[in-house]
Enzyme design. Structure first.
Site, PDB file in Angstrom:
ATOM      1  N   ASN A  11       0.872  -1.179   0.000  1.00 13.29           N
ATOM      2  CA  ASN A  11       0.000   0.000   0.000  1.00 13.29           C
ATOM      3  C   ASN A  11       0.906   1.226   0.000  1.00 13.29           C
ATOM      4  O   ASN A  11       1.456   1.611   1.028  1.00 13.29           O
ATOM      5  CB  ASN A  11      -0.886  -0.031   1.255  1.00 13.29           C
ATOM      6  N   ARG A 240     -12.244  15.094   6.936  1.00  9.85           N
ATOM      7  CA  ARG A 240     -13.014  15.360   5.710  1.00  9.85           C
ATOM      8  C   ARG A 240     -14.476  15.622   6.044  1.00  9.85           C
ATOM      9  O   ARG A 240     -15.015  15.046   6.985  1.00  9.85           O
ATOM     10  CB  ARG A 240     -12.945  14.160   4.757  1.00  9.85           C
TER      11      ARG A 240
END
Ligand code: AMP
Length: 400
Positions: A11, A240
């Site tokens: 990742n 967010r």
């Protein structure tokens, strides 16, 4: 260690590269670790294997050097006898756009498509590819596989993935809901099928970490998910906004006299739990502050929980009921406090009955929280996105 039995799940982010090595087909974790602060003056590298942990600080200027460091350490520390035992590398790619509804072996055309999707996920696809290029340079002859965050959500229908914007924006620019955390949502339904005799067909999965998304899954197929064109959409998150009225971007740019890029970045990085609390995006600190009576922390948590509860309600209706509700990721797996706040918002409407004490003490392990009388089973299932990457890499690498 058998020849060609080791698979690596990678990742790669803009400044980090996380990895896990598994021996297949037995799915045995061999080693894990990460290179962090890539490109900064001082980086960090860590490698865990058996019960040992090896860590060092050194400059890691780019992803190529991070991969070199990792591979060199695997040999030097005796984790692997040679690179010959490595059979495949699986790469997490965040945005697969409309092209990929499953994992694929990476070839030139796949690279071109992932590159073409960079505008839709610049913060993710570019570093994901850098990770691939770095591994490919050293491990040239073995299969490399792309595993997409968006793939599992490709089963949504147009009325679920289209936005009510001028239609040609959707067709020309592919502006639509893609959804993310797909490997995690898929892992949850697969694990749930092994755990429950109910064989649940209608499942609401809640991946709640610093990034967070929910999915409504019917017969193992996603019918709706909360993240949108980018991972900014859906429920409120650590930093967010989740879904908001798009006019906020316009008015904030006017009021603050800032460019829309700056405001967009603030919606991504300075909003959510951090923005509302004015303190932190870390749920652990917000839990402590909440319990100490801090008003802004309480308000931030109330907004957070309300948005998750609203999506659970929406998905319950979308699925015409639900057999199971599953929690995972940093907050979903570990925080009884947040799970309780969420469950208490939805339990009367959904007919949920759960063990309050068991919930509060459940942390990072598979547990069924609901009681036998509950109309919806409630589960905590720690996610494992890496094993999904490894399984797909193993499967595709076996193909002739
Ligand atoms: P993730 O993005 O899945 O790593 O999740 C990060 C979020 O999970 C942060 O808000 C953390 O505060 C929260 N988290 C991680 N570990 C724990 C824990 N042991 N207890 C409570 N919250 C946690």
């Amino acid at each position: 260690m058998k020849n060609k039995s080791i698979y690596i799940a990678v990742n790669a982010g803009s400044s980090s590269l996380k990895f896990k090595l598994y021996s297949m087909p037995e799915e045995q974790l061999i080693a894990s670790g990460m290179a962090d602060r890539i490109g900064q003056s001082l980086g960090e590298f860590s490698l865990k294997f058996n019960d040992e942990k090896y860590a060092l600080e050194l400059p890691i200027p780019n992803h190529d050097l991070a991969v070199e460091l990792l591979l060199k350490s695997l040999i030097e520390k005796g984790v692997l006898p040679s690179f010959d035992v490595i059979a495949g590398v699986g790469h997490r790619i965040v945005q697969g756009g409309k092209y990929f509804s499953g994992s694929v072996l990476i070839d030139e055309q796949v690279v071109e498509r992932i590159e073409s999707l960079i505008p839709l996920a610049p913060l993710h696809n570019r570093p994901n590819l850098q990770g691939y290029f770095a591994f490919k340079k050293v491990l040239q002859t073995i299969p490399h596989v792309a595993v997409f965050d968006t793939a599992f959500h490709q089963t949504m229908e147009p009325q679920d993935y289209l936005y009510p914007i001028p239609y040609q924006w959707s067709t020309q620019y592919d502006l639509r809901r893609y959804g993310f955390h797909g490997t995690s949502h898929q892992y949850l339904v697969q694990e749930l099928a092994k755990l429950t005799s109910l064989s649940p067909k209608k499942v609401i999965t809640c991946h709640i970490g610093s990034g967070a998304s929910l999915a409504a899954i019917h017969n193992s197929k996603v019918v709706a998910t909360s993240m949108g064109l980018t991972p900014l959409g859906g429920i409120m998150m650590g930093t967010r906004t989740g879904d908001i009225d798009p006019s906020i971007l316009h008015f904030a740019a006017l009021k603050l006299n800032e460019s829309h890029e700056t405001i967009y970045s603030m919606l991504n990085k300075q909003s959510g739990l951090l923005g509302v609390s004015g303190m932190t995006s870390d749920s652990r600190d917000l839990e402590v502050a909440h319990l100490a009576g801090n008003e802004r922390a309480i308000l931030a948590n109330q907004l957070f929980v309300r948005r998750i509860a609203d999506f659970i309600g929406q998905y319950y209706v979308r699925l015409h009921q639900a057999n199971a509700l599953v929690f995972t990721a940093g907050i979903g797996e570990n925080s009884g406090f947040y799970r309780q706040l969420i469950l208490d918002e939805v339990k009367d409407a959904l007919g949920i009955d759960y063990d309050v004490e068991l919930n509060l003490k459940t942390r990072g392990k598979v547990v069924k929280l609901s009681t036998p009388s509950s109309k919806v089973e409630v589960w905590v299932i720690p996610t494992n996105e890496e094993i999904m990457i490894i399984r797909d890499t193993y499967r595709l690498a076996q193909k002739p």
